[in-house]
Design a protein around this motif. Sequence first.
Motif, mmCIF file in Angstrom:
data_model
loop_
_atom_site.group_PDB
_atom_site.id
_atom_site.type_symbol
_atom_site.label_atom_id
_atom_site.label_comp_id
_atom_site.label_asym_id
_atom_site.label_seq_id
_atom_site.Cartn_x
_atom_site.Cartn_y
_atom_site.Cartn_z
ATOM 1 N N LEU A 52 0.835 -1.213 0.000
ATOM 2 C CA LEU A 52 0.000 0.000 0.000
ATOM 3 C C LEU A 52 0.865 1.257 0.000
ATOM 4 N N GLU A 53 1.958 1.211 0.754
ATOM 5 C CA GLU A 53 2.884 2.350 0.803
ATOM 6 C C GLU A 53 3.481 2.620 -0.581
ATOM 7 N N LYS A 55 2.204 1.800 -3.536
ATOM 8 C CA LYS A 55 1.174 2.299 -4.460
ATOM 9 C C LYS A 55 0.814 3.761 -4.182
ATOM 10 N N SER A 56 0.763 4.123 -2.908
ATOM 11 C CA SER A 56 0.379 5.499 -2.563
ATOM 12 C C SER A 56 1.581 6.435 -2.456
ATOM 13 N N THR A 58 3.860 6.743 -0.117
ATOM 14 C CA THR A 58 3.983 7.353 1.203
ATOM 15 C C THR A 58 5.090 6.647 1.981
ATOM 16 N N THR A 105 -5.318 7.704 4.271
ATOM 17 C CA THR A 105 -4.648 8.139 3.043
ATOM 18 C C THR A 105 -5.017 7.278 1.849
ATOM 19 N N THR A 106 -5.022 5.944 2.042
ATOM 20 C CA THR A 106 -5.217 5.034 0.904
ATOM 21 C C THR A 106 -6.674 4.648 0.696
ATOM 22 N N ASP A 108 -8.024 2.084 1.688
ATOM 23 C CA ASP A 108 -8.007 0.666 1.319
ATOM 24 C C ASP A 108 -9.090 -0.081 2.099
#
Length: 407
Positions: A52-53, A55-56, A58, A105-106, A108
């Motif tokens: 996830l980090e 992809k975003s 961050t 943030t995401t 998800d």
Amino acid sequence: MELRFESSLFIVYFLGLILIPIWNKVRKSKGNWLLYELGWFLACLIFYLLSLEVKSRTYFIGIPLVFLGIFLFRYFKEKRRLSNGLLFNLFLISFGGYLGLLAITTQDPLLILFLVTLFIGLLLLLLVGLYAIIIFLYWNALIVWRKEGHSLANLLTLFLAIGLTGLLVLDYVSGHFLPQWMASLFAIVPMILIYFAIVFYNFLTISIIYQFNRPKYTQDYIIVLGAGLIEGKRVPPLLGNRIEKAIRFYNKQKEKTAKTPKLVMSGGKGDDEHLAEGLAMKQYAVEKGIPETDILVEANSVNTLENMRFSKEVMEEDFGGNGYQAIFTTNNFHLFRAGLFARQASLKANGIGAKTAFYFLPNAFLREFAAILLMRKRRHAMFCAAIVLLNVLLALLQLLTSSLAAG
């Protein structure tokens, strides 16, 4: 593409859940396979979070990693510190904040679902947790009463259960029948209890972490800490578990490295004992097949601190210096406090803990915690005095305000 990645990760995760107990059974390990399951879950979770980090784009994970790094640095530099428990809990808090920030943030859905489930679990724990703890403590006190006798030391869970019950009554009375200024005075007790609950949680955290010591099979000495004898002459099961733990490490080291450590049986003679604990422990080990030449006896100590100091003297005399490697064995609930005493005695040794019956652990950990508090009683007295002072000042302010309003 994202759905395919998530599906693949779930398949790998569930395969791991199935294979871990099979692998543990095949290698005939006596370790707790649930710990491996937990480790596997955390590994998959971290891998998913990192994806996830990426992809975003961050770098929020750096926040908990800083706290984890501080904990690991301090822990491996010196494991025998109470502050290590606080540092690990700060890492857990920062990790929880990181999960929330990443979810916001995401957006998800899987991470949000995980956090919602976790939040509901924590909420239920807060709503019923205290009542569940009180019921458990009464039940445990009854079991200890039946199996271990009625000594004051064995009634700690009962005293705590009664105290928490009184706290609930006090909270109800102060919230419904007392003026605000008096309720502030009554709040002194629960606030002090909350303070001690936090201290206990930090102590319990580092005590559990300290259980995972895995000393290298390069030891010169294994110190076995003494305990009371039955009828002043026989080794009780609690002490026998400590000796058995040392013997298992002794045999394992001989098998793996062919280096034979010496057992240091540490324990003096109590007023109601016919012989020194160290001598009774030596006899027990000899009956288990340990050669007398591999056993040293320290027979002058009367407490854990003296166990460490006098055993250190015995080892230095036998080794001809202080360049030896040593560990100590005791029961798991006593392990961390024994480590504190080893540090206090300037003995560079960590411990391995023998298992204790589950029903005895709550009472035993409470006893250990009480001893830990006494070791730093001045610090805790200062915190309690500050809580009392702040609440008295608040009560006076509220009383003055209400008097002015009435006038």
